[in-house]
Write a protein that holds these residues in place. Structure first.
Motif, PDB file in Angstrom:
ATOM      1  N   SER A 109      -6.208  -5.153  -8.151  1.00 39.18           N
ATOM      2  CA  SER A 109      -6.166  -4.623  -7.342  1.00 39.18           C
ATOM      3  C   SER A 109      -3.893  -4.416  -7.395  1.00 39.18           C
ATOM      4  N   LEU A 245       3.587  -8.918   9.331  1.00 38.48           N
ATOM      5  CA  LEU A 245       3.573  -8.384   8.115  1.00 38.48           C
ATOM      6  C   LEU A 245       2.342  -9.259   7.277  1.00 38.48           C
ATOM      7  N   LEU A 248      -0.891  -8.822   7.964  1.00 37.99           N
ATOM      8  CA  LEU A 248      -0.876  -7.586   7.525  1.00 37.99           C
ATOM      9  C   LEU A 248      -1.878  -7.284   5.930  1.00 37.99           C
ATOM     10  N   LYS A 249      -1.224  -8.284   5.223  1.00 33.34           N
ATOM     11  CA  LYS A 249      -1.388  -8.128   4.136  1.00 33.34           C
ATOM     12  C   LYS A 249      -2.090  -9.174   3.321  1.00 33.34           C
ATOM     13  N   GLU A 255       3.573  -8.689  -2.160  1.00 30.29           N
ATOM     14  CA  GLU A 255       3.948  -8.361  -1.226  1.00 30.29           C
ATOM     15  C   GLU A 255       5.941  -8.878  -1.306  1.00 30.29           C
ATOM     16  N   LEU A 259       9.087  -7.312  -3.258  1.00 36.93           N
ATOM     17  CA  LEU A 259      10.990  -7.191  -2.616  1.00 36.93           C
ATOM     18  C   LEU A 259      11.820  -7.607  -3.664  1.00 36.93           C
ATOM     19  N   ARG A 261      14.521  -6.736  -5.257  1.00 37.84           N
ATOM     20  CA  ARG A 261      15.294  -6.263  -6.187  1.00 37.84           C
ATOM     21  C   ARG A 261      16.574  -6.857  -6.709  1.00 37.84           C
ATOM     22  N   ARG A 268       9.987  -5.471  -9.685  1.00 41.98           N
ATOM     23  CA  ARG A 268       8.596  -5.449  -9.561  1.00 41.98           C
ATOM     24  C   ARG A 268       8.374  -6.910 -10.256  1.00 41.98           C
TER      25      ARG A 268
ATOM     26  N   MET B 176       1.759   1.552   2.685  1.00 44.24           N
ATOM     27  CA  MET B 176       2.177  -0.654   2.773  1.00 44.24           C
ATOM     28  C   MET B 176       0.463  -0.488   1.825  1.00 44.24           C
ATOM     29  N   ARG B 177      -0.620   0.095   2.206  1.00 46.22           N
ATOM     30  CA  ARG B 177      -1.973   0.303   1.089  1.00 46.22           C
ATOM     31  C   ARG B 177      -2.000   0.266  -0.091  1.00 46.22           C
ATOM     32  N   GLY B 179      -0.297   0.056  -4.650  1.00 46.22           N
ATOM     33  CA  GLY B 179       0.544  -0.580  -5.216  1.00 46.22           C
ATOM     34  C   GLY B 179       1.242   1.213  -5.722  1.00 46.22           C
ATOM     35  N   ARG B 182       5.630   2.649  -3.144  1.00 45.35           N
ATOM     36  CA  ARG B 182       6.388   1.037  -3.276  1.00 45.35           C
ATOM     37  C   ARG B 182       7.412   0.580  -1.998  1.00 45.35           C
ATOM     38  N   GLU B 183       7.203   0.158  -1.592  1.00 44.55           N
ATOM     39  CA  GLU B 183       7.860   0.456   0.391  1.00 44.55           C
ATOM     40  C   GLU B 183       9.722  -0.479  -0.109  1.00 44.55           C
ATOM     41  N   THR B 184       9.928   0.079  -1.308  1.00 46.16           N
ATOM     42  CA  THR B 184      11.477  -0.586  -1.234  1.00 46.16           C
ATOM     43  C   THR B 184      11.957   0.626  -1.174  1.00 46.16           C
ATOM     44  N   PHE B 232      10.510  -1.453   3.986  1.00 48.71           N
ATOM     45  CA  PHE B 232       9.796  -1.941   4.129  1.00 48.71           C
ATOM     46  C   PHE B 232      10.726  -2.915   4.763  1.00 48.71           C
TER      47      PHE B 232
END
Lengths: 370, 460
Positions: A109, A245, A248-249, A255, A259, A261, A268, B176-177, B179, B182-184, B232
């Motif tokens: 994944s 959230l 959710l994940k 996750e 975020l 950055r 990443r 969201m689902r 990869g 990107r949610e950023t 996000f």
């Protein structure tokens, strides 16, 4: 190699406890049923887990030269002892297999979505087999080497989350929104069985650290340290993502780190998290697998080499049994945590009560006239 | 000699025979080695004994190591097989399907020197695919694009008003689902078509998707009128107790033709310009309405989200905003207080600033000289905040986040009013604003040039 005569130090046991307990735990956000109070649920489970650690340690002190298999035989007699020991050994193999599957799912994944899972899982099972075949000393040394990597990286991630301004303490509020009820319901028995009570494998490894008097103290200290760490990670993830959230994940830690950055080029960092989880999963897979093999040896006199060769294919094959990731997660976080308490809590407590007094004398007699 | 003869006769040199030949070769060389070191020779000789149990781990490791090689190949991504997307647009077709537009980067064109003129070819190419679901639309790109679309470098998502009014939950889900998306990514809303925004070229930027992202980052840092919001953060806002978020709007302004050809760069000015304008308020995943830039600024102050801003303010007793201050440290605290059946929000704001422009009479030599200046800045900020809150109340959308505060501080009462907070509770909220501005520096002048000019004229 033949007979396992290696011994480990108290420090190595402590490091093992930390690495093993971290394992795959940061992969999941545990206790999300308690919403923003998940860290309280985790803390409650950790306190109870400390009590269980005392129970395990007391059992060990009755016969310091014995491991789980020997203790079971001492308490319940030979036949029942062997049956329970083998069952326990299979439970460890099952836990190891769960982590093998986690390893596969995680790789697919995040890093290598196209790579077939059988290949990924074959590689990690192979590595685990190689570790076990090299013996206990090697395994404990590896965990020793990996610890600074793990600690340093988690520290770095925490720092980056802080610098990135992603942590918002308000997300932990309101504390105990719906009272203490839901929190305790989340904590017991699920959070107690995973991750905290998994330290029951120590009953297999402690025997090899009898040389050191500080083993007990080191174990408690390491347990408390790692419990605090896990609670902190849990709270940080919650402060970054918030309860909605997080629920959710599938991989909340990943996750949260995604975020980050900073300065347009630190982005990443999920690769870093994946690598950390790899380290944790490896220690867990090899630890459980090792415990399984050692227990099989002490119960049925199966040589280490043969045991390792027999269990590895079992773990590998069983990791394919669960058809989907959903089933895998459900089985792990819902189903097996309801079954393992028998071995992790009921059985040790039973041993603790029925064995008061006489087991210790019996063990000493046995030692005197083998 | 014998070996070569064997090979000449077409005998395949199998692995075993190769080993044997190597051994022969070594024996042949044995006289060159000192007699005291026969062990070296033995070590060099290939071991062909059947493996014992203790070497099994190593043997098992070999296939595992071999597997490591192909493990990298299954997931290889060749750069020349990818179509890198720099911006995505979301529109709605007449039949209610999603129309997803992509701004594809043309690597050849951006490698050339120059501003957005990369020679004669366009630096980006915009194309569209349609589907009932987002990923369905994305999968259809293979029907017209020779490269696999690659979203990891996607900078902005532009949503059209129409699509936003229909609801954005599906978009959130798709982001969201997976990869790879990107949610950023930065989100913007446009009143017109999202595709048109993607087609525009920006001065100084080769890839306009990157340019738009820079635009909003810069505005947030210095302008203080808009807040850059990522996919996000939008989700976090919409999942919060009030279910409200504010997304900056983008549109075309100015006169003349759209800047969608590289020829437009041949003139010193462009007709239409991409411009941040207005703010879209989302309520429960749908667009509820728009706020003006000025109103949004007030709300950003209330929600404590201003990073830096320049505020224009009038002299005391006047209307025209002749003066400017650059505010840096800004902090707002909101305290909810029960008042009758409703709520009173006590808003306390503090800020520190540097004077940028000052055209009022009087000097600033003594500390008390600053007080009237600070008072007029405070009044200006207060008006901004009031306007913002009033506008949000008109939309029946708690963009000020008062509900979130009630959830934190008055959880019992909140449970009762939660369900119709936006519709009933929030529009009735009363506010009490107090602002404290500290004029930390007055720049390099003590009094205004105007003042000096007037003085010198009086002397004459």
């Amino acid at each position: 190699m033949g007979k396992e005569t290696s011994s480990v130090s108290a420090g190595q046991i402590a490091i093992f406890i930390m690495m093993f307990s971290i394992g795959s735990t940061p992969m999941f956000q545990l206790g999300t049923d308690a919403k923003q109070d998940s860290w309280i649920a985790l803390a409650a489970a950790a306190v109870a887990g400390l009590g269980m650690l005392w129970v395990y340690r007391t059992l060990q002190n009755r016969a310091p030269e014995e491991d789980m298999g020997g203790l079971l035989k001492l308490h319940f007699g030979k036949v029942i002892g062997i049956v329970l020991g083998v069952a326990m050994s299979l439970l460890f193999a099952y836990e190891s297999m769960r982590n093998v599957r986690d390893f596969g799912e995680l790789t697919l994944s995040t890093l290598l979505p196209q790579t077939p899972m059988w290949c990924v899982m074959l590689i990690i099972t192979g590595i685990a087999y190689y570790t076990v075949s090299k013996g206990l000393t090697t395994f404990f040394r590896i965990t020793q080497i990996l610890l600074p990597v793990l600690v340093g990286s988690y520290g770095l991630l925490l720092l980056l989350l802080l610098i990135g301004g992603l942590i918002d303490p308000q997300r932990l509020q309101p504390v105990l929104e719906n009272g203490i009820g839901p929190v305790l319901k989340t904590a017991f028995p699920d959070l107690l069985s995973f991750p905290f009570n998994q330290v029951i494998v120590l009953l297999v490894f402690w025997k090899y650290a009898t040389g050191s008097k500080k083993t007990g103290a080191a174990s408690y200290t390491a347990y408390i340290a790692v419990a605090l760490f896990l609670i902190a990670v849990n709270a940080v993830i919650m402060m970054v993502l918030g309860p909605a959230l997080t629920e959710l994940k599938t991989l909340p830690t990943l996750e949260a780190v995604v975020l980050i950055r900073l300065a347009n080029f630190i982005e990443r960092l999920d690769i870093l998290v994946t690598m950390l989880l790899y380290i944790g999963l490896y220690v867990k897979i090899a630890g459980m697998y090792f415990a399984s093999v050692l227990l099989l040896r002490s119960c049925c006199k199966v040589p280490l080499k043969v045991g390792a060769l027999a269990i590895a294919p079992l773990i590998y094959a069983a990791s394919f049994l669960e058809p989907t990731n959903t089933y895998h997660l459900w089985a792990g976080l819902e189903m097996s945590v309801k079954m393992t308490p028998f071995f992790q809590i009921v059985l040790p407590l039973l041993m603790l009560i029925i064995g008061i007094g006489w087991v210790k004398r019996k063990a000493e007699r046995q030692k005197a006239s083998p | 000699m014998k070996r070569e003869a064997g090979l000449r006769h077409g005998e395949q040199p199998g692995i075993l025979s190769l080993f044997r030949r190597k051994a022969e070769h070594l024996e042949f060389l044995s006289h060159l080695l000192p007699k005291s070191r026969p062990s070296l020779l033995r070590r060099l000789q290939p071991k062909l004994r059947p493996s014992s149990l203790h070497r099994l781990p190593a043997l098992l490791l070999i296939p595992a190591l071999l597997l490591l090689g192909p493990a990298g190949c299954w997931d290889r991504q060749e750069l020349n097989e990818l179509g890198i997307i720099s911006a995505t647009g979301v529109d709605l077709t007449d039949t209610g399907r999603w129309e997803v537009s992509y701004q594809l980067v043309i690597p050849n064109a951006i490698s050339a020197q120059g501003a957005y003129v990369g020679g004669s070819s366009s630096p980006v190419n915009v194309f569209t695919s349609v589907g009932d679901s987002f990923r369905g639309a994305v999968s259809r790109t293979t029907q017209e694009m020779s490269r696999r679309v690659y979203f990891s470098h996607n900078q902005v998502v532009v949503i059209s008003e129409e699509a936003a009014r229909r609801g954005i939950n599906n978009l959130m889900e798709a982001y969201m689902r997976n990869g790879d998306s990107r949610e950023t990514v930065t989100v913007l809303v446009t009143e017109g078509s999202a595709r048109t925004i993607l087609e525009q070229l920006l001065p100084m930027e080769r890839i306009s998707g990157v340019g738009i992202n820079r635009l909003i980052t810069l505005e947030e840092k210095y302008g203080g009128n808009f807040r850059q919001i990522s996919m996000f953060e939008m989700m976090q806002d919409l999942l919060s107790p009030v279910h409200i978020t504010a997304v900056p709007g983008i549109g075309l302004s100015g006169s003349g033709a759209a800047v969608d050809t590289v020829d437009a760069a041949k003139t010193t000015h462009t007709g239409a310009k991409v411009r941040l304008q207005k703010v879209a308020i989302f309520k429960n995943n749908k667009l509820a309405g728009w706020l003006s830039t000025h109103e949004n600024r007030g709300l950003l102050w209330v929600t404590n989200r201003v990073k830096g801003s320049t505020v224009s303010f009038p002299c005391q007793g006047e209307r025209q905003k002749l003066n400017s201050i650059r505010l840096k440290k800004q902090k707002t605290r909101v305290t909810p207080v029960r008042k009758g059946s409703g709520w009173l929000m006590k808003i306390e704001s503090k800020a520190t600033g540097v004077l940028m422009e000052y055209n009022c009479p009087g000097s600033m030599r003594k500390p008390q000289d600053l007080l009237p200046v600070e008072a007029s800045i405070e009044a200006e900020l207060k008006r901004d905040m009031e306007d913002g809150i009033l506008a949000a109340q008109r939309l029946k959308a708690d963009a000020a986040g008062f509900g979130n505060l009630l959830h934190l501080k008055h959880k019992e009462e909140w449970k009762q009013i939660e369900s119709d907070w936006n519709e009933r509770g929030f529009p009735k909220v009363e506010i009490e604003i107090s602002v404290h501005v500290k004029l930390a520096k007055t720049g390099r002048s003590i009094e205004s040039y105007n003042e000096a000019f007037e003085k010198s004229r009086k002397k004459e």
